[in-house]
Scaffold this motif. Structure first.
Motif: not given
Length: 819
Positions: A187-191, A198-204, A279-280
Motif C-alpha cells: 500500500n502507501a500508494f500516496d508516497l 527520488r530513487l530515479d533522480r538522486h541515486t548516484d 536526497p540527491e
C-alpha cells in the motif's frame, strides 16, 4: 543543624521515595464499580489510576483530599498522610465508603529504611564539599552537593570539536560501482511515486532495484507499478526486478526474498522502506563507511524518524514540512568528510540501512519469528555484533522518513511493543546498550547542529529564531523562560537556549515539540558553529547568574551577533548593574542607591584570569550590551527606576511589562480562631529572607509567644537552618493554597525577601488569596503590597534588625490579630 537535616531529608524523600502498590477492586463483589489498576507513591504524593463507572470518587488522607470524575478512566493524586485512605464513591444509590492502606505498611517501612540509608551515605559524602562551599562560596561545590543528593539534573553529552573541524586533506573515498536496493511495498500508494522518483533522480551509484509488492489492497498500486517497472527496464534492461505476491507475506519475508537476489549480485545492499525519501547523491555517502572498513556491517543515516539516529531528539519522531529535509541534508553534508569521527551504534535502523555484502552473506536473512515486522533488523544487528561486525552512523546524510506508512501508526505501536519484548528476552544487554548510547549520545554534535538548522528553517524568512542566554538555578527566571519557550513553539519558531552555570561553561538546547536536544561545551566557537545554520536570530539575555565569568557575557553575546540580529534583555535580576546581582553589600544588606564611588567588596569581582574589576568597570562592560539592546523588558516600576539610575541613556529601549500569574489563585477565606499563624510563602534562602524567619522564630521561642506561629509553605535551601518552632511544609502548587491555609490555620502571609525583587510571583500569589500580605517596602514586592488593598508594606531600614522590623510591623503579641 538537626532542623536543617530534617528539612533536607524531607526533600530527599520527595525526590527518591518510590513505591508501587497492588491494584484493587472498587465497590463490592455484588456490585463492582471499577478497579484501581495502578497505585504509586512518589515522595509524599500518592497517585491512583484506573476505571470507575460511578459519577465521582473522592479520596481523603490525613494530609489532603482529591476528587476524580471518571470517564471511565481516572487518575487522582493527593498527599499520603499517615498511609490510611478513605475512598468515597458517589453512586446513584448514594455514597459507598471504604477505608484502606493502598501501600502496605511493611513495604512503606522498607522503602523508608532504604531512602534513609541512601540519605546518610549522601550526607557523609557531602560534608567535605559543604565545608569547602562555606569557606569559598564556590558554586561548583554547591552543584556537587546537589548532585550527591540527586537534586541536580542528569549529565549532558558534550560537543565534539572534531565534527566541526575543517576537512582533512586526505584522499577521496572509493566510489562504489554497484548497489542493490531492496524496496518492500505494501500500500502507501500516496508516497510510492515520490519515493521511486527520488530513487530515479538522486541515486548516484549504478543500482539494481528489487521491488517486492506484497499483495497490496489498493487496486491502483500494482498496475501503476507494473507500468513503472516496464518503463525503466525498457530504457535499461534488468534495472528493476519486480516480485509480485499473490497473498500477503509480510515485511520480513519480502525483505528476505530481496536479500536472496542481492546475495547473487555480490554488491552492497540498501534496505529502503517505501516511506523513505532519499536526497540527491545519497547512495555514495551511505555506502562510504562500508567501503572504508571491512568490519562495518551496516550504516544508517540521520533522519526525522529513525530511533537513535533521529533529529532533533533521539528516539522521537518529527514531521517535516516540504523542502526541510533537503535543506537539512545540505547541512548534513558538512559532517560527511573522512575527518568526521566514526560513530558506532548498538544497532542499525532498517528504514534506510546499507548492509555490507560480506556480512549479509554470514547472516543472509531476517528472522521470520518477528511476524510482520519491527525488531527484525535489531535482531540481525545483534547477531552480527556477536560475530564482530559493527553498525555505524552516516552523519553526513539526512533521509526523510514519513514513518508508519506501510502498517499505520496504531498497528506499528502494537508491533513494536510485542517485538521489543522478544528482543529483550534474546539479548538481555541490548536495552542497556541503547540507554548508554542515549546517555552519552556520541551523535549529539551532529544532532544538535541539525536541530538548530531545523529551528532556523522552521522560523522561515519572515521570522527570527529566539536564542536565550539563561542560567541553571531554576526559580522565577526559569519559570518565565519556560513560558516564553512554550509561546515560541506555539508561534512556529522553535527556540534555542544557551545556558550557563552548569558543569560546562555552555549548555546549548534546541527546544521542539518532540523535546529538547541538549549538548555542553567549554568552547564558545563550537556554540557559534552550532548556530551557524540559523539565519535570523534574536538573542535574549534572560539571566547569567552562576557563570564563572559573567563580566564576559556581554562580549560573548555581541560576538555571536551577526548583521540583522536583534538583542533583547529581560531584567530578572540586577547582574547588568552589579556582580552582586541582588544589589546586596558584602554584609548581606541592601543599601540603596547603588553608587560606583562607594567601595564594597560585593560590587567588584576577581575575574578568572586574575584581574579585578570594580563596579565602574563592570557597568562599562554590561553597558555595551544595554546600549546594543533594542528592547529591555522590566517587570516592575522599581526595576525601571533601578536600571535608569545606572543607564539613563537606555530609557527609549526600556519597556515595563509586568508578568501575569500563570495560574489563577483562588481567594481564601480567613480562618477563624484566636491564634495568629503567619505563612511564609516561597522557597527560603538567604535572598528570600531566611534570616528574617530565623530571627522571628527565635524571638517567638524566647518570648514564649503562644498566640503567634510560623509555617514555611515552600522548600528551604540546603544552607539554611530554621528553628524547630518553625514548621516547614515543603513544595506547593497554587491550587493547594486553600487547603494549606485551612490545614495550618494561616491568617497572614509574609514575604520576607531582603533584596529588591524584580517582580516576585509569591507576593502576587499571596495578595491574590485575599489574606493580609506583608513585605518590605523595597523592590517589586514593595510596589505590589503598596498598591494592593490587602498589602502591608514593612518600613525598610538597612541599619535596623530586619526581624525586629517585621515583629514591630506585624504587631506580634500574645493574642495579636491580623494587622
Amino acid at each position: 543543624m538537626l532542623t536543617r537535616l530534617r528539612v533536607l531529608f524531607r526533600r530527599f524523600v520527595r525526590q527518591h521515595r518510590h513505591v508501587d502498590g497492588p491494584g484493587f477492586d472498587l465497590g463490592s463483589p455484588a456490585r463492582p464499580l471499577g478497579r484501581v489498576d495502578r497505585v504509586n507513591l512518589t515522595g509524599d504524593t500518592l497517585t491512583l489510576s484506573g476505571q470507575c463507572t460511578a459519577h465521582s470518587l473522592t479520596l481523603t488522607s490525613t494530609e489532603g483530599r482529591a476528587t476524580g470524575l471518571p470517564s471511565p478512566d481516572f487518575q487522582v493524586s493527593l498527599p499520603l498522610g499517615d498511609g490510611t485512605l478513605r475512598v468515597v464513591i458517589d453512586t446513584a444509590d448514594g455514597p459507598q465508603e471504604t477505608r484502606l492502606s493502598p501501600i502496605a505498611p511493611r513495604r512503606l517501612r522498607a522503602e523508608n529504611r532504604r531512602v534513609a540509608k541512601d540519605f546518610a551515605l549522601a550526607a557523609a559524602q557531602a560534608l567535605p564539599l559543604a565545608l569547602r562551599y562555606v569557606a569559598t562560596k564556590d558554586l561548583r561545590h554547591h552543584r556537587a552537593i546537589k548532585a550527591l543528593f540527586g537534586f541536580a539534573p542528569p549529565g549532558v553529552p558534550s560537543l565534539d570539536a572534531a565534527f566541526f573541524s575543517p576537512p582533512a586533506a586526505t584522499q577521496d573515498d572509493p566510489r562504489p560501482d554497484a548497489l542493490t536496493i531492496i524496496l518492500p511495498v505494501y500500500n502507501a500508494f500516496d508516497l510510492l511515486p515520490e519515493v521511486l522518483d527520488r530513487l530515479d533522480r538522486h541515486t548516484d551509484v549504478p543500482a539494481h532495484l528489487v521491488i517486492v509488492e506484497d499483495a497490496s489492497t489498493d487496486p491502483d498500486l500494482r498496475p501503476w507499478l507494473l507500468d513503472w517497472a516496464a518503463d525503466r527496464n525498457a530504457d535499461q534492461p534488468g534495472r528493476v526486478t519486480l516480485l509480485l505476491h499473490d497473498t500477503n507475506q509480510g515485511f520480513i519475508r519480502s525483505v528476505n526474498e530481496g536479500f536472496a537476489i542481492a546475495l547473487d549480485r555480490d554488491a552492497p545492499v540498501v534496505l529502503l522502506n517505501a516511506d523513505a525519501l532519499v536526497p540527491e547523491g545519497w547512495a555514495a555517502r551511505l555506502l562510504a563507511p562500508i567501503l572504508r572498513d571491512p568490519t562495518v556491517a551496516s550504516v544508517t543515516p540521520m533522519s526525522n524518524d529513525a530511533e537513535i539516529f533521529s533529529v532533533p531528539v533521539l528516539c522521537q519522531r518529527l514531521d517535516l514540512r516540504p523542502d526541510e529535509a533537503e535543506a537539512l541534508d545540505r547541512q548534513a553534508r558538512a559532517f560527511g568528510t573522512r575527518s568526521t569521527p566514526e560513530i558506532e551504534a548498538p544497532t542499525g535502523v532498517g528504514f534506510c540501512m546499507a548492509i555490507s555484502a560480506e556480512w549479509l552473506a554470514r547472516q543472509p536473512a531476517f528472522d521470520t519469528g518477528f511476524g510482520r515486522g519491527y525488531g527484525e533488523e535489531v535482531d540481525w544487528c545483534q547477531k552480527i555484533r556477536a560475530g564482530g561486525g559493527r553498525h555505524v552512523a552516516a552523519p553526513g546524510l539526512f533521509v526523510e522518513h514519513k514513518g508508519g506508512a506501510s502498517f499505520g501508526s496504531s498497528e506499528k505501536t502494537a508491533l513494536v511493543a510485542e517485538n521489543s519484548r522478544e528482543i529483550s528476552r534474546r539479548y538481555p544487554g541490548y536495552d542497556a546498550d541503547v540507554q548508554a548510547f542515549g546517555t552519552t549520545d556520541p551523535l549529539v554534535s551532529v544532532r544538535i547542529a541539525l536541530a538548530a538548522g531545523w529551528a532556523g528553517l522552521r522560523a522561515g524568512e519572515t521570522a527570527v529564531t529566539p536564542v536565550y542566554l539563561a542560567h541553571s538555578l531554576g526559580g522565577g527566571a526559569e519559570a518565565d523562560l519556560t513560558r516564553r519557550l512554550a509561546r515560541d513553539r506555539a508561534a512556529g519558531t522553535p527556540p534555542i537556549v544557551l545556558r550557563v552555570g552548569g558543569p560546562a561553561r555552555w549548555q546549548i538546547e534546541v527546544v521542539s515539540d518532540a523535546g529538547r536536544c541538549i549538548a555542553a561545551t567549554d568552547d564558545i566557537s563550537l556554540v557559534e558553529a552550532v548556530l551557524a545554520n540559523v539565519p535570523h536570530r534574536r538573542f535574549v539575555y534572560s539571566c547569567g547568574v552562576g557563570d564563572p565569568d559573567p563580566a564576559a557575557l556581554p562580549g560573548v553575546l555581541l560576538s555571536l551577533r551577526r548583521p540583522g540580529d536583534r538583542i533583547q534583555m529581560l531584567i530578572h535580576d540586577y547582574l547588568p548593574l552589579s556582580p552582586s546581582y541582588a544589589l546586596l553589600d558584602a554584609d548581606g544588606v541592601y543599601r540603596p542607591p547603588l553608587d560606583p564611588a562607594r567601595a564594597d567588596a560585593a560590587h567588584e569581582v576577581l575575574r578568572p584570569e586574575g584581574t579585578r574589576l570594580d563596579l565602574a568597570g563592570w557597568q562599562q562592560e554590561w553597558g555595551k550590551l544595554v546600549q546594543a539592546a533594542d528592547d529591555i523588558e522590566v517587570f516592575s516600576p522599581d526595576s525601571r527606576r533601578q536600571l535608569l539610575a545606572v543607564y539613563p541613556e537606555a530609557a527609549p529601549a526600556i519597556h515595563l511589562r509586568p508578568h501575569t500569574l500563570p495560574t489563577e489563585v483562588p481567594t481564601v477565606p480567613a480562618p477563624k480562631g484566636a491564634r495568629r499563624l503567619i505563612g511564609v510563602l516561597g522557597t527560603m534562602g538567604q535572598l528570600k529572607g531566611a534570616a528574617v524567619v530565623v530571627g522571628l522564630g527565635r524571638k517567638l521561642e524566647r518570648t514564649g509567644q503562644t498566640g503567634t506561629g510560623l509555617v514555611v509553605i515552600g522548600d528551604v535551601a540546603l544552607s539554611q537552618a530554621l528553628p524547630g518552632s518553625v514548621r516547614v511544609h515543603g513544595a506547593y502548587t497554587v491550587d493547594q493554597l486553600p487547603d494549606l491555609v485551612a490545614r495550618y490555620g494561616i491568617t497572614d502571609w509574609l514575604i520576607p525577601s531582603i533584596w529588591p525583587e524584580t517582580f516576585s510571583f509569591t507576593t502576587h500569589e499571596a495578595l491574590a488569596t485575599g489574606l493580609p500580605t506583608h513585605a518590605f517596602a523595597i523592590g517589586a514586592q514593595g510596589d505590589a503590597v503598596a498598591e494592593a488593598p490587602n498589602g502591608h508594606p514593612i518600613p525598610y531600614d538597612p541599619d535596623a534588625d530586619v526581624a525586629d522590623a517585621v515583629w514591630t510591623a506585624l504587631g506580634i503579641g500574645p493574642h495579636a490579630g491580623s494587622a
